[in-house]
Design a protein around this motif. Structure first.
Motif, short mmCIF file in Angstrom:
data_model
loop_
_atom_site.label_atom_id
_atom_site.label_comp_id
_atom_site.label_asym_id
_atom_site.label_seq_id
_atom_site.Cartn_x
_atom_site.Cartn_y
_atom_site.Cartn_z
N LEU A 23 1.35 -19.96 -34.67
CA LEU A 23 1.51 -21.40 -34.87
C LEU A 23 2.94 -21.77 -34.48
N GLY A 24 3.08 -22.39 -33.30
CA GLY A 24 4.39 -22.75 -32.81
C GLY A 24 4.63 -24.24 -32.69
N LEU A 25 3.61 -25.05 -33.01
CA LEU A 25 3.77 -26.49 -32.91
C LEU A 25 4.55 -27.07 -34.08
N ALA A 26 4.72 -26.27 -35.13
CA ALA A 26 5.54 -26.68 -36.28
C ALA A 26 5.05 -27.98 -36.89
N ASP A 27 3.74 -28.09 -37.06
CA ASP A 27 3.15 -29.33 -37.53
C ASP A 27 1.97 -29.02 -38.45
N SER A 28 1.93 -29.65 -39.60
CA SER A 28 0.87 -29.35 -40.57
C SER A 28 -0.49 -29.83 -40.10
N TYR A 29 -0.53 -30.92 -39.32
CA TYR A 29 -1.80 -31.43 -38.81
C TYR A 29 -2.42 -30.42 -37.84
N ALA A 30 -1.57 -29.88 -36.95
CA ALA A 30 -2.04 -28.84 -36.02
C ALA A 30 -2.43 -27.58 -36.78
N ALA A 31 -1.66 -27.23 -37.82
CA ALA A 31 -1.99 -26.05 -38.62
C ALA A 31 -3.33 -26.20 -39.31
N GLU A 32 -3.64 -27.43 -39.73
CA GLU A 32 -4.93 -27.68 -40.38
C GLU A 32 -6.08 -27.45 -39.39
N ILE A 33 -5.89 -27.88 -38.15
CA ILE A 33 -6.90 -27.64 -37.12
C ILE A 33 -7.10 -26.13 -36.92
N MET A 34 -5.99 -25.41 -36.80
CA MET A 34 -6.06 -23.97 -36.57
C MET A 34 -6.61 -23.23 -37.79
N GLY A 35 -6.37 -23.78 -38.97
CA GLY A 35 -6.85 -23.14 -40.19
C GLY A 35 -8.35 -23.01 -40.24
N GLY A 36 -9.05 -23.95 -39.63
CA GLY A 36 -10.50 -23.93 -39.63
C GLY A 36 -11.11 -23.27 -38.41
N ALA A 37 -10.27 -22.63 -37.58
CA ALA A 37 -10.76 -22.06 -36.33
C ALA A 37 -11.48 -20.73 -36.51
N GLY A 38 -11.20 -20.03 -37.62
CA GLY A 38 -11.90 -18.78 -37.87
C GLY A 38 -11.07 -17.52 -37.74
N PHE A 39 -9.76 -17.64 -37.52
CA PHE A 39 -8.91 -16.46 -37.43
C PHE A 39 -8.73 -15.79 -38.79
N ASP A 40 -8.39 -14.50 -38.77
CA ASP A 40 -8.10 -13.78 -40.01
C ASP A 40 -6.73 -14.17 -40.56
N PHE A 41 -5.75 -14.35 -39.67
CA PHE A 41 -4.41 -14.73 -40.11
C PHE A 41 -3.79 -15.68 -39.09
N LEU A 42 -2.80 -16.45 -39.56
CA LEU A 42 -2.05 -17.36 -38.71
C LEU A 42 -0.56 -17.16 -39.00
N VAL A 43 0.23 -17.05 -37.94
CA VAL A 43 1.67 -16.82 -38.09
C VAL A 43 2.43 -18.13 -37.93
N ILE A 44 3.04 -18.58 -39.01
CA ILE A 44 3.92 -19.75 -38.98
C ILE A 44 5.27 -19.27 -38.47
N ASP A 45 5.64 -19.68 -37.27
CA ASP A 45 6.80 -19.11 -36.60
C ASP A 45 8.09 -19.85 -36.90
N GLY A 46 8.99 -19.17 -37.60
CA GLY A 46 10.30 -19.75 -37.88
C GLY A 46 11.38 -19.29 -36.93
N GLU A 47 11.02 -18.40 -35.98
CA GLU A 47 12.04 -17.88 -35.06
C GLU A 47 12.14 -18.72 -33.78
N HIS A 48 11.02 -18.95 -33.13
CA HIS A 48 11.05 -19.65 -31.85
C HIS A 48 10.42 -21.04 -31.89
#
Length: 258
Positions: A23-48
């Motif tokens: 998750l590199g868009l740094a946005d909760s709305y985008a994270a919500e979309i990705m949250g329902g996509a079916g992945f096992d884990f999502l990485v909230i990226d604080g580095e790049h």
């Protein structure tokens, strides 16, 4: 009430394979979309990604509604940053550019409460401790925190066996892009020498009883890594998915007018 069971940590310890996305868009709305996509884990990226502590919090909050395990990558392995993301409720922390066993041991202290670690005891006023509703958090949290360290340059590779000997490190994540650059192959993570180094590292990590992982958006890298024993594999990034799909859509329709 004890700390919530960390499903990703449990899965990795059982030798299971988990697939995730960056998750590199740094946005909760985008994270919500990705949250329902079916992945096992999502990485909230604080580095790049342009994340700060509040945007990380917002993404953790929306992801809590989904059957997905959030991982927070801090920008650098510093005690105060790790303390903050843990108090926000993160249970799995990914730390970039780990180059020594001494660094890994300090990171282990950073995620652990006293008397064995340096994590500040403030869970009574934190989201992690459910703002005092979870009275048992302090005595049960350590067992549910998952520490994943990134080995992504030649110094780290030289120290890999020492890092693997640090008890409490749950997994080692190989960073193909940084490793390729440090090996003199900037932008070419598929170079034969880089790939050989990655596959050798994955085998060594697995043999040491740790979980190997990497980010790979190319099947030609992902498939051999899985065969070598990779367990937590990020197979995409929201930024790339959006960019590639948008470009393909524009090209499809604009081409019709030429």
């Amino acid at each position: 009430m004890p700390a919530k069971i960390n499903r990703l940590k449990t899965s990795l310890k059982a030798g299971e394979v988990s697939f995730g996305c960056w998750l590199g868009l740094a946005d909760s709305y985008a994270a919500e979309i990705m949250g329902g996509a079916g992945f096992d884990f999502l990485v909230i990226d604080g580095e790049h990604a342009p994340n700060d502590i509040r945007s990380i919090l917002a993404q953790l909050q929306v992801l809590a509604a989904f059957d997905v395990d959030p991982v927070v990558r801090v920008p650098v392995g510093q005690t105060h940053l790790i303390k903050q993301v843990l108090d926000l409720g993160a249970q799995t922390v990914l730390v970039p550019m780990v180059e020594s066993a001494a660094q890994a041991r300090q990171l282990l202290r950073d995620i652990t409460y006293p008397p064995h670690g340096d994590r500040g005891v403030g869970y009574a006023v934190s989201r992690a401790g459910a703002f005092s509703r979870n009275a048992d958090y302090g005595t049960t949290a350590d067992a549910q925190i998952c520490l994943l360290v990134q080995v992504e340059n030649l110094r780290g590779m030289a120290a890999l066996d020492d890092i693997l000997a640090v008890d409490g490190v749950d997994g080692v994540f190989i960073g193909p892009a940084d490793l390729a650059a440090d090996m003199g192959h900037m932008g070419d993570a598929m170079h034969a020498d880089v790939q050989a180094t990655i596959l050798d590292a994955i085998a060594r990590i697995r043999a040491a009883g740790k979980a190997p992982g990497l980010l790979s958006t190319v099947d030609a890298m992902t498939d051999p890594a899985l065969e070598a024993g990779a367990q937590f594999v990020a197979v995409g990034a929201d930024v790339l998915i959006l960019g590639q799909t948008a470009r393909a859509l524009a090209e499809k329709w604009i081409a019709r007018t030429l």
